[in-house]
Write a protein that holds these residues in place. Structure first.
Motif, PDB file in Angstrom:
ATOM      1  N   ALA A   1       0.758  -1.197  -0.012  1.00  0.00           N
ATOM      2  CA  ALA A   1      -0.022  -0.036   0.057  1.00  0.00           C
ATOM      3  C   ALA A   1       0.818   1.168  -0.010  1.00  0.00           C
ATOM      4  N   LYS A   2       2.174   1.334   0.748  1.00  0.00           N
ATOM      5  CA  LYS A   2       2.798   2.396   0.972  1.00  0.00           C
ATOM      6  C   LYS A   2       3.532   2.971  -0.602  1.00  0.00           C
ATOM      7  N   ALA A   3       3.352   1.777  -1.447  1.00  0.00           N
ATOM      8  CA  ALA A   3       4.249   2.068  -2.578  1.00  0.00           C
ATOM      9  C   ALA A   3       3.193   3.057  -3.530  1.00  0.00           C
ATOM     10  N   LYS A   4       1.979   3.522  -2.890  1.00  0.00           N
ATOM     11  CA  LYS A   4       1.512   4.671  -3.857  1.00  0.00           C
ATOM     12  C   LYS A   4       2.192   5.930  -3.495  1.00  0.00           C
ATOM     13  N   ASP A   5       2.920   6.162  -2.373  1.00  0.00           N
ATOM     14  CA  ASP A   5       3.721   7.148  -2.166  1.00  0.00           C
ATOM     15  C   ASP A   5       4.758   7.603  -3.129  1.00  0.00           C
ATOM     16  N   GLY A   6       5.467   6.467  -3.725  1.00  0.00           N
ATOM     17  CA  GLY A   6       6.294   6.476  -4.842  1.00  0.00           C
ATOM     18  C   GLY A   6       5.487   6.971  -6.257  1.00  0.00           C
ATOM     19  N   LEU A   7       4.451   6.795  -6.391  1.00  0.00           N
ATOM     20  CA  LEU A   7       3.349   7.174  -7.724  1.00  0.00           C
ATOM     21  C   LEU A   7       3.373   8.571  -7.394  1.00  0.00           C
ATOM     22  N   LEU A   8       2.992   9.163  -6.107  1.00  0.00           N
ATOM     23  CA  LEU A   8       2.680  10.405  -5.740  1.00  0.00           C
ATOM     24  C   LEU A   8       4.019  11.193  -6.101  1.00  0.00           C
ATOM     25  N   LYS A   9       5.066  10.841  -5.805  1.00  0.00           N
ATOM     26  CA  LYS A   9       6.308  11.413  -6.047  1.00  0.00           C
ATOM     27  C   LYS A   9       6.631  11.675  -7.549  1.00  0.00           C
ATOM     28  N   ALA A  10       6.418  10.829  -8.448  1.00  0.00           N
ATOM     29  CA  ALA A  10       6.685  10.523  -9.719  1.00  0.00           C
ATOM     30  C   ALA A  10       5.537  11.630 -10.444  1.00  0.00           C
ATOM     31  N   LEU A  11       4.412  11.547  -9.745  1.00  0.00           N
ATOM     32  CA  LEU A  11       3.382  12.413 -10.429  1.00  0.00           C
ATOM     33  C   LEU A  11       3.568  13.890 -10.181  1.00  0.00           C
ATOM     34  N   ALA A  12       4.087  14.138  -8.901  1.00  0.00           N
ATOM     35  CA  ALA A  12       4.594  15.432  -8.817  1.00  0.00           C
ATOM     36  C   ALA A  12       5.580  16.180  -9.450  1.00  0.00           C
ATOM     37  N   ILE A  13       6.239  15.211  -9.963  1.00  0.00           N
ATOM     38  CA  ILE A  13       7.350  15.746 -10.808  1.00  0.00           C
ATOM     39  C   ILE A  13       6.742  16.071 -12.334  1.00  0.00           C
ATOM     40  N   GLY A  14       6.025  15.315 -12.791  1.00  0.00           N
ATOM     41  CA  GLY A  14       5.070  15.411 -13.963  1.00  0.00           C
ATOM     42  C   GLY A  14       4.372  14.103 -14.481  1.00  0.00           C
ATOM     43  N   GLY A  15       3.667  14.160 -15.556  1.00  0.00           N
ATOM     44  CA  GLY A  15       2.909  13.030 -15.792  1.00  0.00           C
ATOM     45  C   GLY A  15       1.519  13.128 -15.721  1.00  0.00           C
ATOM     46  N   ASP A  16       0.716  12.021 -16.000  1.00  0.00           N
ATOM     47  CA  ASP A  16      -0.640  12.248 -16.013  1.00  0.00           C
ATOM     48  C   ASP A  16      -1.373  11.241 -15.089  1.00  0.00           C
ATOM     49  N   LYS A  17      -0.848   9.828 -15.000  1.00  0.00           N
ATOM     50  CA  LYS A  17      -1.762   8.945 -14.019  1.00  0.00           C
ATOM     51  C   LYS A  17      -0.683   7.849 -13.421  1.00  0.00           C
ATOM     52  N   GLY A  18      -1.352   7.251 -12.707  1.00  0.00           N
ATOM     53  CA  GLY A  18      -0.583   6.034 -12.124  1.00  0.00           C
ATOM     54  C   GLY A  18      -1.250   4.821 -12.110  1.00  0.00           C
ATOM     55  N   VAL A  19      -0.496   3.661 -12.268  1.00  0.00           N
ATOM     56  CA  VAL A  19      -1.068   2.432 -11.705  1.00  0.00           C
ATOM     57  C   VAL A  19      -0.431   1.480 -10.969  1.00  0.00           C
TER      58      VAL A  19
END
Length: 259
Positions: A65-83
């Motif tokens: 579940a905590k891996a979502k934090d990694g997606l949020l960091k990437a999305l903060a740098i840029g990008g559209d969505k996460g899986v």
């Protein structure tokens, strides 16, 4: 164009790692972060779009579940969505199982260009990109120092021990980038808050058509039988030079067969 970046949530490198009784890393006992080497891949994806490549950027990660934090960091740098692929059966999976799940995820979300870091900062294996490319039957270009997309092809510069190589391959392809491609930007507070509003889809193994018997420690190709903490470093031998320092050093080396 669809750009997909594979990212990993890893234990904080400076933290004290602990291991569970089943010989896997106790991730609940240590803080984590987006793998630093994956941040270079995130940055390159964002730069491609900023440079004029018409593309949607999706980040894919496998983890608890905590891996979502990694997606949020990437999305903060840029990008559209996460899986986010999360499933208890994944616990203890090796690189082979991880590559299987990632390949199935890519087939589901669609891709033209897949970017990855050169390795994860925990396992440091550098094999998952090649494994994913093989499972999908697509081209691969690894350890890119720089990359550019032109139409339906991607060109990278790859440094070897002997020379710099220019490699060009047709899309779809997977490209791993090194830490020589350029530091990832630090997201501003506004970008961090905006990332929380970007869509993140959660998938299970069943959603990807992967059986639980194909992943986890039970399916791992390598079994860890035992482990123990590294012994504490012993104090070194202190030599005081009272005029015989050189002789003492020589005797020390000779006693250990080094002279």
């Amino acid at each position: 164009m669809k750009i997909v970046v594979l990212v990993k949530y890893v234990p904080e490198p400076t933290a004290v790692w602990k291991f569970a009784p089943d010989h896997t890393l106790d991730r609940a006992a240590v803080d984590g972060r987006l793998s630093e080497l994956d941040e270079y891949a995130v940055e390159q994806a964002v730069r491609l779009v900023e440079g004029g490549t018409d593309a949607e950027i999706t980040y894919v990660t496998v983890g608890p579940a905590k891996a979502k934090d990694g997606l949020l960091k990437a999305l903060a740098i840029g990008g559209d969505k996460g899986v986010h692929i999360v499933d208890d059966a994944m616990h203890g999976s090796d690189a082979l199982a991880t590559s299987l799940v990632l390949a199935k995820a890519l087939e589901k979300v669609g891709y033209d260009l897949v970017l990855t870091g050169m390795a994860s900062t925990d396992a440091e294996m550098s094999v998952v990109p090649a494994m994913v490319a093989d499972r999908l039957g697509i081209n691969q270009a690894t350890f890119a120092k720089s990359l550019a997309v032109d139409g339906d092809a991607v060109t990278i510069t790859r440094d070897s021990e002997a020379a710099g190589l220019e490699v060009k391959t047709q899309l779809p392809a997977i490209v791993s980038v090194t830490d020589q491609t350029g530091e990832a930007r630090y997201p501003a507070f506004r970008q961090i808050m905006m990332a929380k509003k970007k869509p993140i889809e959660t998938l299970s193994l069943a959603d990807l058509g992967v059986g639980a018997d194909s992943v986890g420690s039970g399916a791992a190709a390598v079994k860890v039988r035992s482990m123990e903490p590294a012994p504490a470093r012993q104090a070194g031998t202190l030599i005081t030079d009272d005029g015989t320092g050189a002789a003492q050093v020589a005797d020390f080396l000779a006693a250990r067969g080094l002279l």
